[in-house]
Scaffold this active site. Structure first.
Site, PDB file in Angstrom:
ATOM      1  N   ARG A  51       0.868  -1.179   0.000  1.00 57.47           N
ATOM      2  CA  ARG A  51       0.000   0.000   0.000  1.00 57.47           C
ATOM      3  C   ARG A  51       0.905   1.229   0.000  1.00 57.47           C
ATOM      4  O   ARG A  51       1.967   1.219   0.639  1.00 57.47           O
ATOM      5  CB  ARG A  51      -0.875   0.047   1.260  1.00 57.47           C
TER       6      ARG A  51
ATOM      7  N   GLU B 165      -2.911   7.603  -4.730  1.00 58.55           N
ATOM      8  CA  GLU B 165      -3.251   7.115  -6.072  1.00 58.55           C
ATOM      9  C   GLU B 165      -4.718   7.409  -6.419  1.00 58.55           C
ATOM     10  O   GLU B 165      -5.547   7.443  -5.515  1.00 58.55           O
ATOM     11  CB  GLU B 165      -2.946   5.609  -6.175  1.00 58.55           C
TER      12      GLU B 165
ATOM     13  N   HIS C  74      -1.307   0.308  -9.811  1.00 58.29           N
ATOM     14  CA  HIS C  74      -1.953  -0.591  -8.840  1.00 58.29           C
ATOM     15  C   HIS C  74      -2.597  -1.776  -9.579  1.00 58.29           C
ATOM     16  O   HIS C  74      -3.827  -1.938  -9.569  1.00 58.29           O
ATOM     17  CB  HIS C  74      -2.988   0.160  -7.996  1.00 58.29           C
TER      18      HIS C  74
HETATM   19  C1  8YV Z   1      -7.105  -4.500  -5.935  1.00 57.27           C
HETATM   20  C2  8YV Z   1      -5.660  -4.945  -3.907  1.00 57.27           C
HETATM   21  O1  8YV Z   1      -6.457  -3.437  -6.510  1.00 57.27           O
HETATM   22  O2  8YV Z   1      -6.294  -7.057  -3.156  1.00 57.27           O
HETATM   23  C3  8YV Z   1      -5.924  -5.946  -2.853  1.00 57.27           C
HETATM   24  O3  8YV Z   1      -5.743  -5.611  -1.672  1.00 57.27           O
HETATM   25  O4  8YV Z   1      -5.085  -3.946  -3.693  1.00 57.27           O
HETATM   26  C4  8YV Z   1      -6.097  -5.280  -5.284  1.00 57.27           C
HETATM   27  O5  8YV Z   1      -6.138  -6.596  -5.591  1.00 57.27           O
HETATM   28  C5  8YV Z   1      -8.400  -3.977  -5.495  1.00 57.27           C
HETATM   29  O6  8YV Z   1      -8.977  -4.349  -4.311  1.00 57.27           O
HETATM   30  C6  8YV Z   1      -9.364  -4.159  -6.648  1.00 57.27           C
HETATM   31  O7  8YV Z   1      -9.974  -3.010  -6.912  1.00 57.27           O
END
Ligand code: 8YV
Length: 314
Positions: free
Chosen positions: A234, A263, A281
């Site tokens: 993150r 972001e 991301h």
């Molecule tokens: C996704 C993520 O970008 O799983 C996570 O924690 O950061 C990602 O797989 C997101 O949740 C999908 O929009």
């Protein structure tokens, strides 16, 4: 049979998933630009399940406004944008999508790392700009073999990254709050010690207050002038201002980043550098994995609807 009303805060990946959500539930989708207040006004009292993403999350305020809410299904493994404490207080279960994305995310960490070491961003520009034809070969990159790589955060994804690195001939050590029982991988007692003992750092920990700015100026200084920082965790884990300063002062060698503090806004101080590899991301963003994530969200919603145990509770 009346369909269960699901409030969805984002389109969940491939169109097939949204089609199924619409067919199998009374799905009310409201994106970032939509009128959430009006929708809550209209159907808030019927909503028992909320679908969201790692980015959109769910605030305590939103949870409080949905009196019948029982389940939040997150399309993603990281739930740092969901107020899980508030959910617990209101008796709302939270589910996520672990395991199905581990391999793609771990692949991405190693790909980004390799791209930085082998200068693929510079190399691509070198070919396209005609510099290759004009000036010949580029300066040399560096090999992954023999490097000592510190993995910060050693859950499913961190361990999958470690396995890949070991196969590529790197030495791996790790830090997490509680060391693993098995001693297969050497442990560093703090992020700073991890950075000191490693050539490079790969961040695989969860987000949220516990890991906020875990990688700060001190950790970056400990990494040293040859070090590469890779972040697929993150943006909040890294003090981005300190990272930019470290890059500008060459106190680290470069970075490979899939996540950012604010972001999708990325500072020009990063976008202008060719020693930084940037990715939007997208570590879990393959058709196959996003389909599996969407399918797991649907399975959790069906379990919720049928009163069965949720598949992947947080
Ligand atoms: C996704 C993520 O970008 O799983 C996570 O924690 O950061 C990602 O797989 C997101 O949740 C999908 O929009």
């Amino acid at each position: 049979m009346t369909k269960l009303t699901v409030l969805s805060l984002a389109r969940l990946g491939p169109p097939e998933i949204q089609t199924r959500l619409d067919a199998e539930f009374d799905c009310r989708l409201v994106g970032r630009d939509g009128d959430l207040d009006a929708l809550i006004e209209a159907i808030g009292s019927e909503v028992t399940a909320l679908a969201t993403t790692g980015g959109r999350g769910a605030s305590a305020e939103l949870i409080a406004r949905l009196p019948k809410l029982q389940t939040i299904a997150c399309y993603g493994v990281g739930v740092d944008a969901i107020d899980v404490e508030a959910a617990r207080r209101y008796g709302v279960a939270v589910t996520n999508t672990p395991d199905v994305l581990t391999d793609d995310v771990a692949d991405m960490a190693v790909l980004l790392f390799g791209m930085q070491l082998r200068q693929l961003v510079r190399g691509d520009a070198w070919v396209r700009s005609g510099d290759w034809e004009r000036h010949g070969s580029m300066a040399l990159g560096r090999t992954l073999r023999g490097r000592t790589v510190g993995v910060l955060g050693f859950g499913r994804i961190g361990q999958a990254v470690a396995r890949r690195l070991a196969v590529s001939g790197a030495q791996v050590l790790y830090h997490k709050r509680t060391p693993l029982d098995d001693a297969a991988w050497p442990y560093a007692a703090s992020p700073r010690e991890l950075a000191e003992r490693s050539d490079d750092l790969i961040l695989c920990c969860s987000g949220g207050p516990a890991t906020h700015h875990l990688v700060d100026a001190e950790v970056l200084a400990a990494l040293g002038p040859g070090g590469v920082l890779v972040n697929i965790a993150r943006g909040s884990v890294v003090d981005e201002t300190a990272l930019i300063a470290a890059l500008e002062q060459s106190t680290i060698a470069g970075a490979a980043l899939d996540v950012f503090a604010d972001e999708p806004r990325v500072p020009a101080a990063l976008t202008q550098r060719d020693d930084v590899v940037l990715s939007p991301h997208a570590a879990s963003a393959t058709q196959e994995t996003r389909m599996a994530m969407g399918d797991l969200v649907l399975q959790n919603l069906h379990a919720h609807a049928a009163g069965r145990p949720l598949l992947t509770p947080v």
